[in-house]
Design an enzyme around this catalytic site. Sequence first.
Site, PDB file in Angstrom:
ATOM      1  N   SER A  18     -16.309  -3.680 -17.924  1.00 43.72           N
ATOM      2  CA  SER A  18     -17.556  -4.289 -17.448  1.00 43.72           C
ATOM      3  C   SER A  18     -17.339  -5.202 -16.248  1.00 43.72           C
ATOM      4  CB  SER A  18     -18.248  -5.057 -18.584  1.00 43.72           C
ATOM      5  OG  SER A  18     -18.698  -4.158 -19.580  1.00 43.72           O
ATOM      6  N   GLU A  70     -11.484   6.532 -23.423  1.00 42.71           N
ATOM      7  CA  GLU A  70     -12.393   7.619 -23.774  1.00 42.71           C
ATOM      8  C   GLU A  70     -11.639   8.920 -24.016  1.00 42.71           C
ATOM      9  OE1 GLU A  70     -15.948   5.471 -21.240  1.00 42.71           O
ATOM     10  OE2 GLU A  70     -14.926   7.227 -20.396  1.00 42.71           O
ATOM     11  N   GLU A 107      -7.727  -2.260 -20.460  1.00 43.66           N
ATOM     12  CA  GLU A 107      -9.165  -2.120 -20.676  1.00 43.66           C
ATOM     13  C   GLU A 107      -9.496  -2.455 -22.123  1.00 43.66           C
ATOM     14  OE1 GLU A 107     -10.368   1.926 -20.041  1.00 43.66           O
ATOM     15  OE2 GLU A 107      -8.887   2.678 -21.448  1.00 43.66           O
TER      16      GLU A 107
END
Length: 250
Positions: free
Chosen positions: A212, A99, A166
């Site tokens: 997740s 992000e 990730e």
Amino acid sequence: MTRRPLVAGNWKMNGLRASLAEIKAMGAAYDEALRARAELIVCPPATLIAPAAEAASRGGLGLGGQNCHAAENGAHTGDISAEMLKDAGASYVIVGHSERRADHGETDAIVQAKAAAALRAGLTPIICVGETRAEREAGDALGVVGEQIEGSLPADAPEQIVVAYEPVWAIGTGLTPTLADVAQMHAFARERIEARLGRGKSATVRILYGGSVKPANARELMGVANVDGALVGGASLTAKDFMAIAAAYR
């Protein structure tokens, strides 16, 4: 060589002072039996690190920041240095999260500078790498992650650094790679870490899986070879879910 598993919670831009109750609950549930098997840390927003350090002081729960500036101090309005995080009570800091790379244009070189700053301040950097869905579907997943490891890890980093894989397309989507995909990427990441750091250092570098992670899939994901823990997003916001994930190591 034995690597102590690490389960790290990333609260992202979530949490007010009322959320300290969750951190207290995590610390209370982090008993000696679990401490012997795994290390647990939470990375709340910077506004909560100092009070969280007080809340977690008796439970053994560690704390981390979510980002840091490469400089020790200076005219960088709105930024926070690794030294400030350390002073507030953090022992870890996440750098290069997808992000941050997407929303703030952070390059591998910027991530590497931030990781070096963390080490300078006495923090352990959790260096994030991972591919987008388009990159995976194009068959570039290994190449992308390999380049990120080469460009994001300081060449002289110690064995104590942490790398978090990730898959960007799995963050917050409910999607997860197959166990075979996770095993392939983590084995590949360890090879590239060894090539980057040399001298057998990769044997003690912990590689976390992030994407997740939930109580329902934690045990099978944590059981994959070369997976040394998890970087947990939304499920780390409550003590119930976070400790259920950590319980995979019981």
